[in-house]
Design a protein around this motif. Sequence first.
Motif, PDB file in Angstrom:
ATOM      1  N   MET A 185       0.841  -1.184   0.000  1.00 37.11           N
ATOM      2  CA  MET A 185       0.000   0.000   0.000  1.00 37.11           C
ATOM      3  C   MET A 185       0.884   1.245   0.000  1.00 37.11           C
ATOM      4  SD  MET A 185      -3.161   0.884   2.510  1.00 37.11           S
ATOM      5  CE  MET A 185      -2.341   1.317   4.014  1.00 37.11           C
ATOM      6  N   LYS A 186       0.551   2.222  -0.836  1.00 41.25           N
ATOM      7  CA  LYS A 186       1.323   3.449  -0.917  1.00 41.25           C
ATOM      8  C   LYS A 186       1.050   4.341   0.276  1.00 41.25           C
ATOM      9  CE  LYS A 186       2.612   4.192  -5.556  1.00 41.25           C
ATOM     10  NZ  LYS A 186       3.079   5.214  -6.414  1.00 41.25           N
ATOM     11  N   ARG A 187       2.069   5.091   0.657  1.00 41.51           N
ATOM     12  CA  ARG A 187       1.898   6.069   1.722  1.00 41.51           C
ATOM     13  C   ARG A 187       1.026   7.195   1.205  1.00 41.51           C
ATOM     14  NH1 ARG A 187       7.227   5.874   5.115  1.00 41.51           N
ATOM     15  NH2 ARG A 187       7.959   3.882   4.413  1.00 41.51           N
ATOM     16  N   LYS A 188       0.232   7.753   2.088  1.00 42.42           N
ATOM     17  CA  LYS A 188      -0.684   8.819   1.696  1.00 42.42           C
ATOM     18  C   LYS A 188      -0.304  10.108   2.391  1.00 42.42           C
ATOM     19  CE  LYS A 188      -3.911   6.256  -0.440  1.00 42.42           C
ATOM     20  NZ  LYS A 188      -4.852   6.425  -1.432  1.00 42.42           N
ATOM     21  N   PHE A 189      -0.628  11.190   1.744  1.00 46.08           N
ATOM     22  CA  PHE A 189      -0.425  12.519   2.286  1.00 46.08           C
ATOM     23  C   PHE A 189      -1.751  12.974   2.867  1.00 46.08           C
ATOM     24  CE2 PHE A 189      -0.691  17.096   1.835  1.00 46.08           C
ATOM     25  CZ  PHE A 189       0.530  17.514   2.343  1.00 46.08           C
ATOM     26  N   SER A 190      -1.733  13.486   4.067  1.00 51.01           N
ATOM     27  CA  SER A 190      -2.950  13.955   4.715  1.00 51.01           C
ATOM     28  C   SER A 190      -2.818  15.437   5.016  1.00 51.01           C
ATOM     29  CB  SER A 190      -3.173  13.177   6.008  1.00 51.01           C
ATOM     30  OG  SER A 190      -4.239  13.725   6.725  1.00 51.01           O
ATOM     31  N   ASP A 191      -3.819  16.215   4.618  1.00 52.47           N
ATOM     32  CA  ASP A 191      -3.781  17.663   4.836  1.00 52.47           C
ATOM     33  C   ASP A 191      -3.758  18.043   6.313  1.00 52.47           C
ATOM     34  OD1 ASP A 191      -3.722  18.361   2.140  1.00 52.47           O
ATOM     35  OD2 ASP A 191      -5.901  18.346   1.980  1.00 52.47           O
ATOM     36  N   ASP A 192      -4.281  17.177   7.167  1.00 55.71           N
ATOM     37  CA  ASP A 192      -4.310  17.521   8.587  1.00 55.71           C
ATOM     38  C   ASP A 192      -3.129  16.938   9.371  1.00 55.71           C
ATOM     39  OD1 ASP A 192      -5.204  14.922   8.415  1.00 55.71           O
ATOM     40  OD2 ASP A 192      -6.775  15.158   9.911  1.00 55.71           O
ATOM     41  N   ALA A 193      -2.217  16.265   8.689  1.00 56.46           N
ATOM     42  CA  ALA A 193      -1.022  15.737   9.355  1.00 56.46           C
ATOM     43  C   ALA A 193      -0.082  16.891   9.683  1.00 56.46           C
ATOM     44  CB  ALA A 193      -0.315  14.724   8.465  1.00 56.46           C
ATOM     45  N   THR A 194       0.639  16.744  10.778  1.00 57.17           N
ATOM     46  CA  THR A 194       1.615  17.771  11.126  1.00 57.17           C
ATOM     47  C   THR A 194       2.894  17.547  10.324  1.00 57.17           C
ATOM     48  OG1 THR A 194       2.612  16.513  12.923  1.00 57.17           O
ATOM     49  CG2 THR A 194       0.712  17.920  13.481  1.00 57.17           C
ATOM     50  N   MET A 195       3.709  18.569  10.266  1.00 54.20           N
ATOM     51  CA  MET A 195       4.979  18.445   9.557  1.00 54.20           C
ATOM     52  C   MET A 195       5.830  17.346  10.193  1.00 54.20           C
ATOM     53  SD  MET A 195       4.865  20.481   7.032  1.00 54.20           S
ATOM     54  CE  MET A 195       6.572  20.478   6.481  1.00 54.20           C
ATOM     55  N   ASP A 196       5.794  17.248  11.507  1.00 50.45           N
ATOM     56  CA  ASP A 196       6.542  16.209  12.204  1.00 50.45           C
ATOM     57  C   ASP A 196       6.066  14.817  11.795  1.00 50.45           C
ATOM     58  OD1 ASP A 196       8.580  15.660  14.246  1.00 50.45           O
ATOM     59  OD2 ASP A 196       6.904  14.813  15.390  1.00 50.45           O
ATOM     60  N   GLU A 197       4.754  14.606  11.740  1.00 48.49           N
ATOM     61  CA  GLU A 197       4.201  13.317  11.320  1.00 48.49           C
ATOM     62  C   GLU A 197       4.621  12.977   9.898  1.00 48.49           C
ATOM     63  OE1 GLU A 197      -0.068  12.899  13.572  1.00 48.49           O
ATOM     64  OE2 GLU A 197       0.081  14.340  11.935  1.00 48.49           O
ATOM     65  N   ILE A 198       4.547  13.961   9.024  1.00 52.27           N
ATOM     66  CA  ILE A 198       4.896  13.751   7.615  1.00 52.27           C
ATOM     67  C   ILE A 198       6.356  13.312   7.494  1.00 52.27           C
ATOM     68  CG2 ILE A 198       5.259  14.922   5.397  1.00 52.27           C
ATOM     69  CD1 ILE A 198       2.743  16.634   6.161  1.00 52.27           C
ATOM     70  N   MET A 199       7.254  14.001   8.202  1.00 52.10           N
ATOM     71  CA  MET A 199       8.676  13.670   8.112  1.00 52.10           C
ATOM     72  C   MET A 199       8.989  12.324   8.760  1.00 52.10           C
ATOM     73  SD  MET A 199      10.522  17.385   8.579  1.00 52.10           S
ATOM     74  CE  MET A 199       9.697  17.776  10.119  1.00 52.10           C
ATOM     75  N   HIS A 200       8.274  11.967   9.821  1.00 51.48           N
ATOM     76  CA  HIS A 200       8.492  10.664  10.456  1.00 51.48           C
ATOM     77  C   HIS A 200       7.954   9.523   9.599  1.00 51.48           C
ATOM     78  CE1 HIS A 200       9.606  12.655  14.239  1.00 51.48           C
ATOM     79  NE2 HIS A 200      10.220  11.510  14.476  1.00 51.48           N
ATOM     80  N   ARG A 201       6.801   9.722   8.987  1.00 51.55           N
ATOM     81  CA  ARG A 201       6.197   8.679   8.150  1.00 51.55           C
ATOM     82  C   ARG A 201       6.972   8.470   6.860  1.00 51.55           C
ATOM     83  NH1 ARG A 201      -0.089  10.450   8.544  1.00 51.55           N
ATOM     84  NH2 ARG A 201      -0.367   9.967  10.739  1.00 51.55           N
ATOM     85  N   SER A 202       7.518   9.559   6.331  1.00 51.82           N
ATOM     86  CA  SER A 202       8.233   9.472   5.064  1.00 51.82           C
ATOM     87  C   SER A 202       9.483  10.346   5.114  1.00 51.82           C
ATOM     88  CB  SER A 202       7.330   9.919   3.915  1.00 51.82           C
ATOM     89  OG  SER A 202       8.019   9.793   2.701  1.00 51.82           O
ATOM     90  N   PRO A 203      10.617   9.767   5.458  1.00 54.45           N
ATOM     91  CA  PRO A 203      11.855  10.538   5.510  1.00 54.45           C
ATOM     92  C   PRO A 203      12.188  11.267   4.199  1.00 54.45           C
ATOM     93  CG  PRO A 203      12.150   8.459   6.631  1.00 54.45           C
ATOM     94  CD  PRO A 203      10.810   8.400   5.937  1.00 54.45           C
ATOM     95  N   ALA A 204      11.656  10.804   3.075  1.00 56.99           N
ATOM     96  CA  ALA A 204      11.885  11.498   1.800  1.00 56.99           C
ATOM     97  C   ALA A 204      11.325  12.914   1.843  1.00 56.99           C
ATOM     98  CB  ALA A 204      11.262  10.713   0.653  1.00 56.99           C
ATOM     99  N   ALA A 205      10.355  13.157   2.701  1.00 59.09           N
ATOM    100  CA  ALA A 205       9.771  14.486   2.829  1.00 59.09           C
ATOM    101  C   ALA A 205      10.759  15.486   3.423  1.00 59.09           C
ATOM    102  CB  ALA A 205       8.506  14.427   3.683  1.00 59.09           C
TER     103      ALA A 205
END
Length: 71
Positions: free
Chosen positions: A1-21
């Motif tokens: 399953m592909k990782r998804k981007f969520s508009d309500d995710a925090t920047m910290d969550e985004i970077m932890h879920r996907s280090p490519a961010a």
Amino acid sequence: MKRKFSDDATMDEIMHRSPAAIRVVLQHGMLCVGCPIASFHTVSDAAREHDLNEEQLGRDLRAAIESTKPD
């Protein structure tokens, strides 16, 4: 399953879920990596605080996240 981007995710969550961010964050001149506010700011908040185009930042983050192979 592909990782998804969520508009309500925090920047910290985004970077932890996907280090490519992290690369995208740094390319946009943001210092969110390690910032205590990153756990509260959404992409919208961060774009506003850094005077960035929110749509472009979101597109770039989505592209980085979606191009990353899932764990």
